[in-house]
Each structure stands twice: as C-alpha cells, then as structure tokens.
Design an enzyme around this catalytic site. Structure first.
Site, mmCIF file in Angstrom:
data_model
loop_
_atom_site.group_PDB
_atom_site.id
_atom_site.type_symbol
_atom_site.label_atom_id
_atom_site.label_comp_id
_atom_site.label_asym_id
_atom_site.label_seq_id
_atom_site.Cartn_x
_atom_site.Cartn_y
_atom_site.Cartn_z
ATOM 1 N N ASN A 157 39.299 44.434 39.365
ATOM 2 C CA ASN A 157 38.242 44.537 38.760
ATOM 3 C C ASN A 157 36.903 44.673 39.406
ATOM 4 O OD1 ASN A 157 38.376 42.034 38.671
ATOM 5 N ND2 ASN A 157 37.222 41.501 36.789
ATOM 6 N N THR A 212 52.240 44.511 46.519
ATOM 7 C CA THR A 212 52.437 44.097 45.051
ATOM 8 C C THR A 212 52.341 42.629 44.749
ATOM 9 O OG1 THR A 212 54.748 44.070 45.031
ATOM 10 C CG2 THR A 212 53.746 46.128 44.614
ATOM 11 N N GLU A 255 41.153 31.285 38.579
ATOM 12 C CA GLU A 255 40.157 31.983 37.838
ATOM 13 C C GLU A 255 40.978 32.991 36.958
ATOM 14 O OE1 GLU A 255 37.042 30.767 37.863
ATOM 15 O OE2 GLU A 255 37.104 29.239 39.528
ATOM 16 N N CYS A 289 35.746 39.685 34.069
ATOM 17 C CA CYS A 289 36.306 38.499 33.021
ATOM 18 C C CYS A 289 35.235 38.055 32.270
ATOM 19 C CB CYS A 289 36.859 37.378 34.234
ATOM 20 S SG CYS A 289 35.682 36.866 35.212
ATOM 21 N N GLU A 470 34.670 27.223 41.325
ATOM 22 C CA GLU A 470 34.217 27.783 42.568
ATOM 23 C C GLU A 470 32.889 27.898 42.675
ATOM 24 O OE1 GLU A 470 36.595 31.320 43.404
ATOM 25 O OE2 GLU A 470 38.175 29.984 43.877
HETATM 26 P P1 NAD Z 1 46.960 40.072 37.985
HETATM 27 O O1 NAD Z 1 47.129 38.802 37.490
HETATM 28 O O2 NAD Z 1 47.750 41.232 37.457
HETATM 29 O O3 NAD Z 1 46.792 40.303 39.364
HETATM 30 C C1 NAD Z 1 45.861 39.550 40.143
HETATM 31 C C2 NAD Z 1 46.344 39.566 41.488
HETATM 32 O O4 NAD Z 1 47.593 38.612 41.624
HETATM 33 C C3 NAD Z 1 46.597 40.830 42.100
HETATM 34 O O5 NAD Z 1 46.514 40.785 43.526
HETATM 35 C C4 NAD Z 1 48.299 41.049 42.172
HETATM 36 O O6 NAD Z 1 49.223 41.762 43.118
HETATM 37 C C5 NAD Z 1 48.744 39.377 42.203
HETATM 38 N N1 NAD Z 1 49.912 38.999 41.598
HETATM 39 C C6 NAD Z 1 50.442 39.534 40.545
HETATM 40 N N2 NAD Z 1 51.768 39.014 40.241
HETATM 41 C C7 NAD Z 1 51.813 37.999 41.186
HETATM 42 C C8 NAD Z 1 52.939 36.940 41.534
HETATM 43 N N3 NAD Z 1 53.819 36.858 40.928
HETATM 44 N N4 NAD Z 1 52.705 36.210 42.563
HETATM 45 C C9 NAD Z 1 51.352 36.309 43.356
HETATM 46 N N5 NAD Z 1 50.593 37.123 42.888
HETATM 47 C C10 NAD Z 1 50.613 38.058 42.057
HETATM 48 O O7 NAD Z 1 45.538 40.418 37.251
HETATM 49 P P2 NAD Z 1 44.653 41.891 37.270
HETATM 50 O O8 NAD Z 1 45.243 42.840 36.112
HETATM 51 O O9 NAD Z 1 44.570 42.403 38.739
HETATM 52 O O10 NAD Z 1 43.380 41.421 36.829
HETATM 53 C C11 NAD Z 1 42.627 41.355 35.726
HETATM 54 C C12 NAD Z 1 42.515 39.938 35.378
HETATM 55 O O11 NAD Z 1 41.794 39.020 36.112
HETATM 56 C C13 NAD Z 1 42.145 39.633 33.840
HETATM 57 O O12 NAD Z 1 42.801 38.736 33.248
HETATM 58 C C14 NAD Z 1 40.644 38.961 34.127
HETATM 59 O O13 NAD Z 1 40.036 38.447 33.105
HETATM 60 C C15 NAD Z 1 41.162 38.303 35.441
HETATM 61 N N6 NAD Z 1 39.564 38.025 36.196
HETATM 62 C C16 NAD Z 1 39.171 36.691 36.005
HETATM 63 C C17 NAD Z 1 38.114 36.424 36.861
HETATM 64 C C18 NAD Z 1 37.357 34.879 36.886
HETATM 65 O O14 NAD Z 1 36.937 34.686 37.840
HETATM 66 N N7 NAD Z 1 37.756 34.104 35.872
HETATM 67 C C19 NAD Z 1 37.610 37.348 37.672
HETATM 68 C C20 NAD Z 1 38.021 38.548 37.350
HETATM 69 C C21 NAD Z 1 39.159 38.904 36.648
#
Ligand code: NAD
Length: 489
Positions: A157, A212, A255, A289, A470
C-alpha cells in the site's frame, strides 16, 4: 490481461552483495490503472535468499563497526539522492501501485526521504543507561549492539515509504538487511538499489530479494541466520510468520491491519471534522492501515453529518492517477477490487444503505483506463456492529457511518473489534477527549486531526493489529540487542 505492446516490459533484478542479479523465473506485475502487465519481478526462492543472507552476513562485521556518524552521513546521502529523483520515484510508485501521482509526490516519496534523514539524525542522539550502587562498590551500565542480519518484509500500500521505515533504522543501528518488498509493488525498491553505491552504502549492507510471500518471504523468515524480522502486512500473514519463526525464537515486530473508528461527538467542529474524516476514509484509495472505516456519530448531529459527509465525499474524483484533478486512483489488483466490492454487496444484502459510490453512482473512465481497477468512494449507513463490514478490514474506499448516544456506549462499540491500531476522536471538550483516548484499545489516537505523526513517538497496534512499536526509540531498541554490564571497583 493484455500486454502493454507500446512499451518494453520493465524487468527487475535482485540486488545482492551490491550487484544486480537476474533470476531464473519471474512474476508478472500489473499496472493497476490499465490492467496491463508492464513489469516482470524476480520469483525468488530459497537459493536467492540464501545468497542475500550470505552477502548480508559478510558485510555485517565492517558495517557494524562503523561509527554512528559515518553511517549517518551515508543515510543522509541516500536521502539526498532519492530526493533528487523524487519525481521519477513518484511516477513509478503511481504506475506500480495505482495511487495518484499527487499522493506519491506529496506523501510516499517525501516520507521515504524523511525516513533516512530522521534515523540519520536520531542515531546520533541515543544514549544508554547507567546506575550506581555505592554500598556495593558497583556501577551498572547498558550497552547496545546491532543484532545481525535483519529480515524486512513490507506490503503493497505504501511501498517505498514502509520499506524505508524499516531499512533506515536497521542500517542506522549497524545491522545489515535482506528486504523483501511486496511482489505487487517492487519497482521503487529496485530503483532505490540503483542509488546505493553512489550513496556509499557498502555492498551487502542492503540486499533486496523480490518475489512472493510464500516463496521468498518464507525462505527469509525460516533462515537460521536472520535473527529478527520486521513485518508490515496482514494479520493472517503475521500468524504464519510467527509460527514459522518460532522454532528459531526470532525477534518479531509486527505492524498489522486495522478497523479504525472515528468518534464524532455533537460538539465537534464539523468544518474541520468532515473534510478530515473524508480524507481519513479515502486517502490512498482507503488503502492505508490507519484509514477510518467505522464512523460513530452522536445522534443529535447524525443527519447533518451524513448529509455533509456524503456531499464532501462526492467532491473526490476517481480516475487516471496521473491527472492532477484526481483524488482516488486504482486499487492494487483485480482480486482486491472484487473483494472490496463484495463487502458493499454484503452490506446491502444485510439491509444497510449505500449512500454514494459503488452500485449507486456511475464512474466514467478515460478509454485507456477502462480495464483499470477503479472504484468510487463509498459511504454506507445503518450497518449493524456485528456485520462483516464493521468487523473486518476492507482496505479500500469504503466507510460505514452509524449513530451512537453516550460516551460509555461508543467506547465499548469502538473497542468491539479484534483490531486495535488507530482511532480519531472529535470533540471540543478537553476532558472528554482525554477520557475517551485513555480507554480506547488502540496504539494511536488522533483527536481533532488525523495522521499527524512525530516519528520520535511509538507507532503500532494492540490486539490483532500487531506486536511491538516502531519509532525513534522503539526502532532503536528493536534493532539492537541490549546488555547490562556491572563493574565493581
Ligand atoms: P500481506 O500480509 O499479504 O503481505 C505483506 C508482505 O508479506 C508481502 O511482502 C508479502 O509478499 C509477504 N508475505 C505474504 N505471505 C508471507 C509468508 N507466508 N511469509 C513471509 N512473507 C509473506 O499484506 P498486504 O496485502 O501486502 O498489505 C495489506 C495489509 O497490510 C493490510 O492488512 C494492512 O492493514 C496492513 N498494513 C499495516 C500497516 C501498519 O503499520 N500497521 C501498514 C500498512 C499496511
């Protein structure tokens, strides 16, 4: 989906040990505003992660022995170089992610630059503790050292913004890193790698492996030589990372998602509250988020609020992300667009009222954007608290508005979800603002504003929104290992 024939495909390479390295297989990456494949991203796995971790391990001894001032200078140089190319980075972020160029130019890239400058400065001001025990003839002090190779995993995002929020403190503290950006938004991370040498970042200090989550991400999480993982993404992925890293007792910073309430009391200054709440609901297509998705309005002003809120929402234009009159660009992917739309359908099926946006108003798109993943900002009213639209993170341009009567009631309802990331409270009553803020179960509370951040202070969520914080001090503590030393004289 069709290929963009007019331009050659952009092909990314991993950045390992200071060199760009091709990969044996690739993933297609889409331009969300056209629906075309325009880029190929390495589909890295164990082998690539292994090489990157080795490079990071080899670089650790020298990098960790540099003084904070030397590291600080390099971080500042990197910030200058990104800033010099700000426009190119903003254009690339928009094309890759779907967000407007305007947003990338004013939020994403300036913040990425600031992340490096901020930690370049903050690392110079960290001090450790010392206590004395004169009766025992002892002094105690703490010493902090970088941990080693940090694994950094970031979402789609706010691609460069969130990745640099991890890289900057990690390397400022003397760690070396292996970063894995989201496979859907890898381009700006790759562009940043091209600046590393010129900034003076030694080879192996920053390694970026694309691919991925299931392959590259998990290989990083499971690697025995990566003692800490900083992850931003969904709660579901965080659970998986926690399980996979448990056998190694890794240090985790998580996060995660949010289902953030806005609580609007009847004494709120609506002239400030309404435009800010529209922004907090729909900025970056609602894909932040911290975005508001449950708006609780005190009954006395409910009708007035709703009318003005819908009118303000309708001022937000959706369409071609590079058009300066556009406020809402494309969502990240076709699948995500479908998911967000389905939430609106479910709310309708449950008897909620969709006041504007999806299924109610029509969206006219330029010919080149007909296959893009666009959606109008959508306001839903009369949704039940137990509805999935009020409980689950939608992460798109959808917000729900409901009425409440008392302070006590609204605190309970606001806390009635599994998440606990952020909240906003709108009232001119100072006492009430303090009372409510104290009782909300979330890591951040903004009163009479939204997304005003001082990076010195902790950022992060409670409950299913995360573990750890953080910020200047918090990131320093996460990315260093502390030791207590006692000296008897
Ligand atoms: P996601 O969890 O699908 O992916 C995040 C990252 O993790 C990607 O790089 C992905 O390739 C990787 N990933 C996925 N499966 C994995 C695994 N099994 N092992 C290791 N890495 C893996 O999330 P998204 O769809 O990319 O992002 C959206 C989400 O992120 C929303 O839930 C949003 O709220 C959250 N978010 C949180 C914050 C915060 O600071 N709290 C900030 C931005 C986004």
């Amino acid at each position: 989906p069709t290929m963009a024939h007019s331009e050659a495909l952009l092909v990314l390479e991993n950045f390992i040990g200071g060199k760009f390295v091709p990969c044996s297989s690739y993933i297609d990456s889409y331009n969300p505003s056209t629906g075309d494949v325009y880029c190929r991203v390495p589909d890295s796995g164990k082998e690539e992660v292994e090489a990157a971790v080795k490079a990071a391990k080899d670089a650790f001894r020298l990098w960790s022995s540099r003084s904070p001032l030397e590291r600080s200078r390099i971080l500042n140089k990197l910030a200058d170089l990104i800033e010099h190319d700000l426009e190119a980075f903003a254009q690339a972020e928009s094309k890759d992610q779907g967000k407007t160029v305007k947003f990338a130019r004013t939020v994403d890239i300036p913040r990425a630059v600031h992340n490096f400058r901020f930690f370049a400065s903050s690392i110079l001001h960290r001090v450790t503790e010392c206590t004395e025990m004169p009766a025992m003839g002892c002094v105690h002090y703490t010493s902090r050292a970088p941990v080693g190779v940090a694994g950094l995993i970031s979402p789609w995002n706010l691609p460069l913004y969130l990745l640099t929020w991890k890289i900057a403190p990690a390397i400022a503290c003397g760690n070396t890193v292996v970063a894995k950006p989201s496979e859907m938004t890898s381009v700006t991370a790759w562009m940043m790698c091209k600046l590393m040498e010129k900034a003076g970042v030694p080879p192996g200090v920053v390694n970026v492996v694309f691919g991925t989550g299931a392959k590259a991400g998990e290989a990083l999480v499971c690697h025995p030589d990566v003692p800490l993982i900083s992850f931003t993404g969904s709660t579901l992925t965080a659970q998986r990372i926690t399980e996979k890293s448990a056998p190694h007792c890794k240090r985790l910073s998580l996060e995660l998602g949010g289902k953030n309430p806005a609580i609007i009391f009847d004494d709120a200054d609506l002239s400030q509250c309404i435009p800010t709440t529209v922004r907090s609901s729909f900025a970056n297509q609602g894909e932040i988020c911290l975005c508001t998705s449950r708006i609780f309005v005190q009954r006395g002003i409910y009708n007035e609020f709703l009318k003005k809120f819908v009118a303000e929402t309708k001022k937000w234009n959706t369409g071609q992300p590079s058009d300066p009159t556009i406020d809402i660009g494309a969502l990240i992917s076709k699948e995500h667009l479908e998911k967000v739309r389905n939430y609106v359908k479910k709310a309708q099926a449950e008897g909620a009222r969709v006041l504007c946006g999806e299924g109610v108003d029509s969206l006219a798109l330029p010919p080149g954007n007909q296959k893009g993943y666009f959606m109008l900002p959508t306001v839903i009213a009369e949704v039940k608290d137990e509805s999935c639209c009020m409980q689950e993170e939608i992460f798109g341009p959808v917000t729900c508005v409901v009425a409440f009567d008392t302070e006590e009631e609204v605190i309970e309802r606001a806390n009635g979800v599994k998440y606990g990331l952020a909240a906003t409270v709108w009232s001119r009553d100072v006492g009430r603002v303090h009372r409510v803020a104290r009782r909300l179960q979330c890591g951040l509370v903004w009163t009479n504003c939204w997304l005003v951040r001082d990076l010195n202070l902790p950022f992060g969520g409670m409950k299913a929104s995360g573990i750890g914080r953080e910020g200047a001090k918090d990131s320093y503590e996460f990315f260093t290992e502390v030791k207590t030393i006692t000296i008897k004289h």
